[in-house]
Design a protein around this motif. Structure first.
Motif, PDB file in Angstrom:
ATOM      1  N   ILE A 126      -4.148  -4.261   5.763  1.00 49.40           N
ATOM      2  CA  ILE A 126      -2.748  -4.625   5.357  1.00 49.40           C
ATOM      3  C   ILE A 126      -2.668  -3.250   6.497  1.00 49.40           C
ATOM      4  CG2 ILE A 126      -0.874  -3.772   4.332  1.00 49.40           C
ATOM      5  CD1 ILE A 126      -2.707  -5.070   2.411  1.00 49.40           C
ATOM      6  N   TYR A 127      -3.695  -2.041   5.822  1.00 45.41           N
ATOM      7  CA  TYR A 127      -3.617  -0.587   7.098  1.00 45.41           C
ATOM      8  C   TYR A 127      -3.524  -1.564   8.393  1.00 45.41           C
ATOM      9  CZ  TYR A 127      -2.846   2.318   2.973  1.00 45.41           C
ATOM     10  OH  TYR A 127      -2.746   2.885   1.831  1.00 45.41           O
ATOM     11  N   GLU A 128      -3.785  -2.195   9.343  1.00 48.03           N
ATOM     12  CA  GLU A 128      -4.611  -2.202  10.650  1.00 48.03           C
ATOM     13  C   GLU A 128      -3.963  -3.162  10.627  1.00 48.03           C
ATOM     14  OE1 GLU A 128      -9.680  -2.191  11.130  1.00 48.03           O
ATOM     15  OE2 GLU A 128      -8.610  -4.139  10.419  1.00 48.03           O
ATOM     16  N   LYS A 129      -2.793  -4.054  10.249  1.00 52.09           N
ATOM     17  CA  LYS A 129      -2.085  -5.058  10.635  1.00 52.09           C
ATOM     18  C   LYS A 129      -0.958  -5.808  10.264  1.00 52.09           C
ATOM     19  CE  LYS A 129      -6.154  -7.670  11.431  1.00 52.09           C
ATOM     20  NZ  LYS A 129      -6.867  -9.592  11.711  1.00 52.09           N
ATOM     21  N   ARG A 138       9.524   7.113  -7.598  1.00 53.78           N
ATOM     22  CA  ARG A 138       7.998   7.074  -7.400  1.00 53.78           C
ATOM     23  C   ARG A 138       7.137   7.714  -6.929  1.00 53.78           C
ATOM     24  NH1 ARG A 138       6.321   1.041  -8.734  1.00 53.78           N
ATOM     25  NH2 ARG A 138       4.767   2.221  -8.735  1.00 53.78           N
ATOM     26  N   LYS A 139       7.691   8.290  -5.321  1.00 53.58           N
ATOM     27  CA  LYS A 139       6.770   9.015  -3.990  1.00 53.58           C
ATOM     28  C   LYS A 139       6.278   9.071  -4.950  1.00 53.58           C
ATOM     29  CE  LYS A 139       7.961  10.823   0.530  1.00 53.58           C
ATOM     30  NZ  LYS A 139       8.263  11.378   1.261  1.00 53.58           N
ATOM     31  N   ARG A 140       6.341  10.826  -5.641  1.00 57.78           N
ATOM     32  CA  ARG A 140       5.213  11.938  -5.741  1.00 57.78           C
ATOM     33  C   ARG A 140       4.025  10.871  -6.639  1.00 57.78           C
ATOM     34  NH1 ARG A 140       6.880  16.585  -9.950  1.00 57.78           N
ATOM     35  NH2 ARG A 140       4.612  17.397 -10.526  1.00 57.78           N
ATOM     36  N   GLU A 141       5.075   9.977  -7.771  1.00 64.21           N
ATOM     37  CA  GLU A 141       4.109   9.485  -9.007  1.00 64.21           C
ATOM     38  C   GLU A 141       3.140   8.760  -8.207  1.00 64.21           C
ATOM     39  OE1 GLU A 141       3.705   5.711 -12.263  1.00 64.21           O
ATOM     40  OE2 GLU A 141       5.738   6.473 -11.307  1.00 64.21           O
ATOM     41  N   VAL A 156      -1.239   7.255   7.286  1.00 65.51           N
ATOM     42  CA  VAL A 156      -0.932   5.816   7.189  1.00 65.51           C
ATOM     43  C   VAL A 156      -0.121   5.824   8.804  1.00 65.51           C
ATOM     44  CG1 VAL A 156       1.742   4.560   6.788  1.00 65.51           C
ATOM     45  CG2 VAL A 156       0.098   5.542   5.212  1.00 65.51           C
ATOM     46  N   PHE A 157       0.272   7.151   9.874  1.00 61.28           N
ATOM     47  CA  PHE A 157       0.837   6.567  10.978  1.00 61.28           C
ATOM     48  C   PHE A 157      -0.207   6.557  12.121  1.00 61.28           C
ATOM     49  CE2 PHE A 157       3.710   9.491  13.974  1.00 61.28           C
ATOM     50  CZ  PHE A 157       3.891   8.492  14.908  1.00 61.28           C
ATOM     51  N   SER A 158      -1.219   7.037  11.809  1.00 60.48           N
ATOM     52  CA  SER A 158      -2.351   6.395  12.285  1.00 60.48           C
ATOM     53  C   SER A 158      -2.474   5.920  12.717  1.00 60.48           C
ATOM     54  CB  SER A 158      -3.583   7.918  12.338  1.00 60.48           C
ATOM     55  OG  SER A 158      -4.676   7.541  13.898  1.00 60.48           O
ATOM     56  N   PHE A 159      -2.672   3.959  11.940  1.00 67.79           N
ATOM     57  CA  PHE A 159      -3.083   2.883  11.879  1.00 67.79           C
ATOM     58  C   PHE A 159      -1.409   2.291  12.527  1.00 67.79           C
ATOM     59  CE2 PHE A 159      -5.976   3.720   8.087  1.00 67.79           C
ATOM     60  CZ  PHE A 159      -6.652   2.860   9.164  1.00 67.79           C
ATOM     61  N   VAL A 212       0.304  -0.800   0.278  1.00 73.38           N
ATOM     62  CA  VAL A 212      -0.162  -0.144  -0.005  1.00 73.38           C
ATOM     63  C   VAL A 212       1.143   1.316   0.110  1.00 73.38           C
ATOM     64  CG1 VAL A 212      -1.777  -1.258   0.994  1.00 73.38           C
ATOM     65  CG2 VAL A 212      -0.261   0.154   2.748  1.00 73.38           C
ATOM     66  N   TRP A 213       0.483   1.692   0.462  1.00 72.18           N
ATOM     67  CA  TRP A 213       1.668   3.267   0.207  1.00 72.18           C
ATOM     68  C   TRP A 213       2.479   3.060   1.272  1.00 72.18           C
ATOM     69  CZ3 TRP A 213       3.618   6.453   3.745  1.00 72.18           C
ATOM     70  CH2 TRP A 213       4.069   8.302   3.080  1.00 72.18           C
ATOM     71  N   HIS A 214       3.796   3.900   1.283  1.00 69.22           N
ATOM     72  CA  HIS A 214       4.959   3.658   2.117  1.00 69.22           C
ATOM     73  C   HIS A 214       6.148   4.892   1.642  1.00 69.22           C
ATOM     74  CE1 HIS A 214       5.764   1.396  -1.478  1.00 69.22           C
ATOM     75  NE2 HIS A 214       6.772   1.479  -1.651  1.00 69.22           N
ATOM     76  N   GLY A 215       7.152   5.198   2.229  1.00 69.94           N
ATOM     77  CA  GLY A 215       7.919   6.242   1.616  1.00 69.94           C
ATOM     78  C   GLY A 215       7.991   6.788   3.052  1.00 69.94           C
ATOM     79  N   SER A 216       9.176   7.736   3.122  1.00 71.01           N
ATOM     80  CA  SER A 216       9.656   8.295   3.857  1.00 71.01           C
ATOM     81  C   SER A 216       9.475  10.010   4.465  1.00 71.01           C
ATOM     82  CB  SER A 216      11.829   7.802   4.051  1.00 71.01           C
ATOM     83  OG  SER A 216      11.833   7.581   3.276  1.00 71.01           O
ATOM     84  N   ILE A 217       9.191   9.701   6.243  1.00 67.16           N
ATOM     85  CA  ILE A 217       9.145  11.188   6.249  1.00 67.16           C
ATOM     86  C   ILE A 217      10.213  11.996   6.737  1.00 67.16           C
ATOM     87  CG2 ILE A 217       6.565  10.441   7.707  1.00 67.16           C
ATOM     88  CD1 ILE A 217       7.961  10.033   9.903  1.00 67.16           C
TER      89      ILE A 217
END
Length: 291
Positions: A235-238, A256-259, A131-134, A79-84
């Motif tokens: 996936i988001y929950e677990k 691909r982060k912006r894409e 994502v961070f809340s999950f 799903v969504w992933h990236g670096s903050i």
């Protein structure tokens, strides 16, 4: 907060307009959020290490960063992933938003209108907040509330996004100018806007002061994330992680982060929903979620 205000509530920088959004976020982490929080710990995206060899971007000589550099990747490659950019006290995302992250051809601007276009309803910020809340709920299931903040900085303004993964509620604050407009000198550093100080204090201490959502907010501000992503909710929950996410293909992830933001139809739908929710309805109040 009283000590910070008594000390003058100024930042050791003569001309913040000359800072990049990246340097501005580091300055705020080191001299604002770090001083208002119970501890001054924060984690900086390790990709910035080479650009920060001289320490804090402020005007003070030999001022060192209180944070450390490390892996700030989160999410799941399915799903969504990236670096903050920066994680404060393992609780709050601080993200700088500039032309590269938004595709805004106007670049950096201190004007509120331009900042609104850069920060408000920003797909990257929405994704990171959700994502961070999950992830927080997965890591700390004992918490009574999962209303999690993400602070976005750009154009000398800040904006706060909240998401509660338990009740599927997404909130966006109004635009908050970071600095006062009064003239400064070497003897009187650029003063931070009092509203920005108060909001920053509430945010870095939200675990102690935030009372969660009201009954009305749980109905009015639904994000409808679960209905949009029903096949990925598990996936988001677990199955979310912090650190070592997508590291086997970092270069492709970066490009691909912006894409991912541009092509994610869910985020596009959230843009229109947020616009209607935040600006056509009665705006929520900070007192609604803080005792």
């Amino acid at each position: 907060m009283a000590n910070f205000v008594d000390e003058g509530s100024g930042l050791p920088i003569d001309d913040p307009e000359q800072l990049s959004e990246t340097d501005l976020s580091l300055l705020l982490a080191n001299h604002l959020f770090g001083k208002l929080a119970t501890t001054n710990r924060y984690l900086i995206n390790k990709s910035r290490a080479d650009k920060c060899k001289n320490g804090c971007p402020c005007d003070q000589r030999n001022c060192e960063l209180n944070g450390t550099f490390g892996d700030t990747s989160l999410g799941n490659t399915q799903v969504w992933h990236g670096s903050i950019d920066i994680l404060i006290n393992n609780d709050i995302i601080l993200e700088s938003v500039d032309e590269d992250k938004t595709g805004n051809s106007g670049g950096k601007s201190a004007e509120t209108k331009a900042a609104l276009e850069i920060l408000s309803k920003n797909g990257q910020i929405i994704a990171e907040t959700i994502v961070f809340s999950f992830l927080q709920r997965q890591t700390h299931p004992e918490w009574s509330s999962f209303l999690t903040p993400c602070v976005a900085v750009g154009g000398l303004n800040m904006l706060v996004m909240f998401y509660d993964c338990e009740h599927d509620v997404l909130l966006e604050s109004s635009m908050i100018p970071l600095f006062e407009t009064t003239e400064t000198s070497e003897e009187t550093p650029r003063r931070i806007n009092m509203a920005a100080i108060l909001v920053s204090w509430l945010i870095v201490n939200y675990k102690y002061f935030c009372s969660g959502l009201t009954k009305d907010m749980k109905v009015t501000y639904k994000a409808e994330f679960f209905s949009q992503m029903r096949d990925k909710v598990d996936i988001y929950e677990k199955k979310l992680s912090f650190g070592n996410v997508g590291t086997s293909d970092c270069s492709r992830l970066k490009s691909r982060k912006r894409e991912r933001v541009v092509r994610n139809e869910y985020l596009y739908e959230k843009h229109s929903k947020l616009s209607k929710m935040m600006f056509e309805r009665n705006h929520w109040s900070w007192s609604d979620i803080y005792e």
